[in-house]
Design a protein around this motif. Structure first.
Motif, PDB file in Angstrom:
ATOM      1  N   LEU A 164      39.817   6.289  -3.447  1.00 21.70           N
ATOM      2  CA  LEU A 164      40.581   6.100  -2.217  1.00 21.70           C
ATOM      3  C   LEU A 164      41.351   4.788  -2.325  1.00 21.70           C
ATOM      4  O   LEU A 164      40.974   3.899  -3.099  1.00 21.70           O
ATOM      5  CB  LEU A 164      39.640   6.028  -1.003  1.00 21.70           C
ATOM      6  CG  LEU A 164      38.936   7.327  -0.624  1.00 21.70           C
ATOM      7  CD1 LEU A 164      37.907   7.068   0.466  1.00 21.70           C
ATOM      8  CD2 LEU A 164      39.938   8.375  -0.168  1.00 21.70           C
ATOM      9  N   LYS A 165      42.387   4.664  -1.541  1.00 16.41           N
ATOM     10  CA  LYS A 165      43.096   3.388  -1.459  1.00 16.41           C
ATOM     11  C   LYS A 165      42.158   2.366  -0.823  1.00 16.41           C
ATOM     12  O   LYS A 165      41.373   2.697   0.062  1.00 16.41           O
ATOM     13  CB  LYS A 165      44.377   3.548  -0.648  1.00 16.41           C
ATOM     14  CG  LYS A 165      45.382   4.422  -1.362  1.00 16.41           C
ATOM     15  CD  LYS A 165      46.645   4.622  -0.571  1.00 16.41           C
ATOM     16  CE  LYS A 165      47.600   5.514  -1.371  1.00 16.41           C
ATOM     17  NZ  LYS A 165      48.756   5.922  -0.576  1.00 16.41           N
ATOM     18  N   ASP A 166      42.222   1.146  -1.278  1.00 15.64           N
ATOM     19  CA  ASP A 166      41.309   0.092  -0.836  1.00 15.64           C
ATOM     20  C   ASP A 166      41.801  -0.502   0.482  1.00 15.64           C
ATOM     21  O   ASP A 166      42.354  -1.598   0.525  1.00 15.64           O
ATOM     22  CB  ASP A 166      41.198  -0.980  -1.913  1.00 15.64           C
ATOM     23  CG  ASP A 166      40.047  -1.940  -1.647  1.00 15.64           C
ATOM     24  OD1 ASP A 166      39.269  -1.699  -0.700  1.00 15.64           O
ATOM     25  OD2 ASP A 166      39.932  -2.921  -2.391  1.00 15.64           O
ATOM     26  N   ASP A 167      41.587   0.268   1.551  1.00 13.33           N
ATOM     27  CA  ASP A 167      42.025  -0.125   2.890  1.00 13.33           C
ATOM     28  C   ASP A 167      41.016   0.465   3.873  1.00 13.33           C
ATOM     29  O   ASP A 167      40.906   1.687   3.987  1.00 13.33           O
ATOM     30  CB  ASP A 167      43.438   0.423   3.148  1.00 13.33           C
ATOM     31  CG  ASP A 167      43.966   0.085   4.521  1.00 13.33           C
ATOM     32  OD1 ASP A 167      43.342   0.502   5.536  1.00 13.33           O
ATOM     33  OD2 ASP A 167      45.016  -0.574   4.595  1.00 13.33           O
TER      34      ASP A 167
ATOM     35  N   TYR B 225      38.805  12.761   9.021  1.00 16.06           N
ATOM     36  CA  TYR B 225      39.341  14.093   8.699  1.00 16.06           C
ATOM     37  C   TYR B 225      38.257  14.985   8.106  1.00 16.06           C
ATOM     38  O   TYR B 225      38.226  16.188   8.369  1.00 16.06           O
ATOM     39  CB  TYR B 225      40.512  13.996   7.709  1.00 16.06           C
ATOM     40  CG  TYR B 225      41.844  13.803   8.373  1.00 16.06           C
ATOM     41  CD1 TYR B 225      42.453  14.828   9.096  1.00 16.06           C
ATOM     42  CD2 TYR B 225      42.519  12.590   8.272  1.00 16.06           C
ATOM     43  CE1 TYR B 225      43.675  14.652   9.704  1.00 16.06           C
ATOM     44  CE2 TYR B 225      43.753  12.398   8.876  1.00 16.06           C
ATOM     45  CZ  TYR B 225      44.326  13.445   9.587  1.00 16.06           C
ATOM     46  OH  TYR B 225      45.546  13.265  10.195  1.00 16.06           O
ATOM     47  N   HIS B 226      37.363  14.404   7.326  1.00 15.01           N
ATOM     48  CA  HIS B 226      36.334  15.205   6.676  1.00 15.01           C
ATOM     49  C   HIS B 226      35.150  15.524   7.590  1.00 15.01           C
ATOM     50  O   HIS B 226      34.265  16.282   7.202  1.00 15.01           O
ATOM     51  CB  HIS B 226      35.908  14.539   5.362  1.00 15.01           C
ATOM     52  CG  HIS B 226      36.925  14.746   4.298  1.00 15.01           C
ATOM     53  ND1 HIS B 226      38.070  13.978   4.221  1.00 15.01           N
ATOM     54  CD2 HIS B 226      37.012  15.667   3.312  1.00 15.01           C
ATOM     55  CE1 HIS B 226      38.805  14.411   3.217  1.00 15.01           C
ATOM     56  NE2 HIS B 226      38.195  15.428   2.652  1.00 15.01           N
ATOM     57  N   GLN B 227      35.157  14.974   8.790  1.00 19.57           N
ATOM     58  CA  GLN B 227      34.175  15.375   9.797  1.00 19.57           C
ATOM     59  C   GLN B 227      34.676  16.571  10.598  1.00 19.57           C
ATOM     60  O   GLN B 227      33.922  17.184  11.352  1.00 19.57           O
ATOM     61  CB  GLN B 227      33.854  14.204  10.741  1.00 19.57           C
ATOM     62  CG  GLN B 227      33.246  13.018  10.043  1.00 19.57           C
ATOM     63  CD  GLN B 227      32.025  13.372   9.219  1.00 19.57           C
ATOM     64  OE1 GLN B 227      31.107  14.021   9.699  1.00 19.57           O
ATOM     65  NE2 GLN B 227      32.018  12.967   7.956  1.00 19.57           N
ATOM     66  N   ASN B 228      35.968  16.894  10.430  1.00 21.47           N
ATOM     67  CA  ASN B 228      36.576  18.004  11.169  1.00 21.47           C
ATOM     68  C   ASN B 228      37.651  18.658  10.281  1.00 21.47           C
ATOM     69  O   ASN B 228      38.823  18.662  10.621  1.00 21.47           O
ATOM     70  CB  ASN B 228      37.175  17.478  12.477  1.00 21.47           C
ATOM     71  CG  ASN B 228      37.575  18.600  13.398  1.00 21.47           C
ATOM     72  OD1 ASN B 228      37.042  19.693  13.334  1.00 21.47           O
ATOM     73  ND2 ASN B 228      38.543  18.333  14.256  1.00 21.47           N
ATOM     74  N   VAL B 229      37.196  19.184   9.136  1.00 21.27           N
ATOM     75  CA  VAL B 229      38.118  19.801   8.180  1.00 21.27           C
ATOM     76  C   VAL B 229      38.744  21.042   8.813  1.00 21.27           C
ATOM     77  O   VAL B 229      38.061  21.820   9.483  1.00 21.27           O
ATOM     78  CB  VAL B 229      37.376  20.158   6.873  1.00 21.27           C
ATOM     79  CG1 VAL B 229      38.293  20.905   5.905  1.00 21.27           C
ATOM     80  CG2 VAL B 229      36.827  18.898   6.227  1.00 21.27           C
TER      81      VAL B 229
ATOM     82  N   ALA C  86      38.440   4.945   6.817  1.00 23.84           N
ATOM     83  CA  ALA C  86      37.865   5.473   8.058  1.00 23.84           C
ATOM     84  C   ALA C  86      38.609   6.729   8.516  1.00 23.84           C
ATOM     85  O   ALA C  86      37.980   7.705   8.958  1.00 23.84           O
ATOM     86  CB  ALA C  86      37.889   4.404   9.152  1.00 23.84           C
ATOM     87  N   GLU C  87      39.925   6.723   8.415  1.00 25.46           N
ATOM     88  CA  GLU C  87      40.713   7.905   8.780  1.00 25.46           C
ATOM     89  C   GLU C  87      40.375   9.086   7.866  1.00 25.46           C
ATOM     90  O   GLU C  87      40.216  10.214   8.327  1.00 25.46           O
ATOM     91  CB  GLU C  87      42.212   7.606   8.685  1.00 25.46           C
ATOM     92  CG  GLU C  87      42.746   6.717   9.775  1.00 25.46           C
ATOM     93  CD  GLU C  87      44.223   6.395   9.583  1.00 25.46           C
ATOM     94  OE1 GLU C  87      44.931   7.120   8.849  1.00 25.46           O
ATOM     95  OE2 GLU C  87      44.680   5.395  10.173  1.00 25.46           O
ATOM     96  N   TYR C  88      40.268   8.820   6.570  1.00 23.65           N
ATOM     97  CA  TYR C  88      39.937   9.861   5.601  1.00 23.65           C
ATOM     98  C   TYR C  88      38.584  10.499   5.944  1.00 23.65           C
ATOM     99  O   TYR C  88      38.443  11.723   5.962  1.00 23.65           O
ATOM    100  CB  TYR C  88      39.914   9.260   4.198  1.00 23.65           C
ATOM    101  CG  TYR C  88      39.689  10.262   3.096  1.00 23.65           C
ATOM    102  CD1 TYR C  88      40.739  11.009   2.580  1.00 23.65           C
ATOM    103  CD2 TYR C  88      38.425  10.449   2.547  1.00 23.65           C
ATOM    104  CE1 TYR C  88      40.543  11.918   1.556  1.00 23.65           C
ATOM    105  CE2 TYR C  88      38.217  11.348   1.524  1.00 23.65           C
ATOM    106  CZ  TYR C  88      39.281  12.079   1.036  1.00 23.65           C
ATOM    107  OH  TYR C  88      39.069  12.979   0.019  1.00 23.65           O
TER     108      TYR C  88
END
Length: 109
Positions: A10-13, A23-27, A18-20
């Motif tokens: 992932l990008k180091d941000d 999204y994976h909690q509600n694919v 957190a956004e990524y």
């Protein structure tokens, strides 16, 4: 049943990470359907810092080539992949356009 492990960064941000994860909690249901339709029975993603590992358990007739062709023909999967690329970054050894990279199993007990 076959098992595969793949890795990607992932990008180091912290905000993007957190956004990524959100999204994976509600694919999207279309994405879950495409995963199942490709022959994948189980998929998990783990993260440590920016490094991710995906574990896939799939039917014996599963192939990444078949899944890639199915994904290329699915506009919703293409939309998801484009969105996820905002958060992901290729590994240093990745070829142009390569995202998740298959890991080699070196030990089993």
């Amino acid at each position: 049943m076959k098992k595969y492990c793949l890795t990607l960064d992932l990008k180091d941000d912290a905000t993007l990470i957190a956004e990524y994860e959100a999204y994976h909690q509600n694919v999207w249901p279309e994405i879950l359907k495409s995963i199942k339709d490709s022959g994948i029975e189980s998929m998990q993603i783990y993260r440590l810092g920016t490094r991710m590992m995906m574990i896939i358990e799939a039917k014996d007739d599963f192939s990444f080539e078949k899944k890639g062709a199915m994904d290329a023909a699915n506009p919703k999967v293409q939309e998801w992949e484009e969105l996820m690329w905002k958060y992901q970054q290729a590994l240093p050894m990745a070829k142009e356009g390569e995202k998740w990279m298959l890991m080699e199993k070196i030990f089993e007990y």
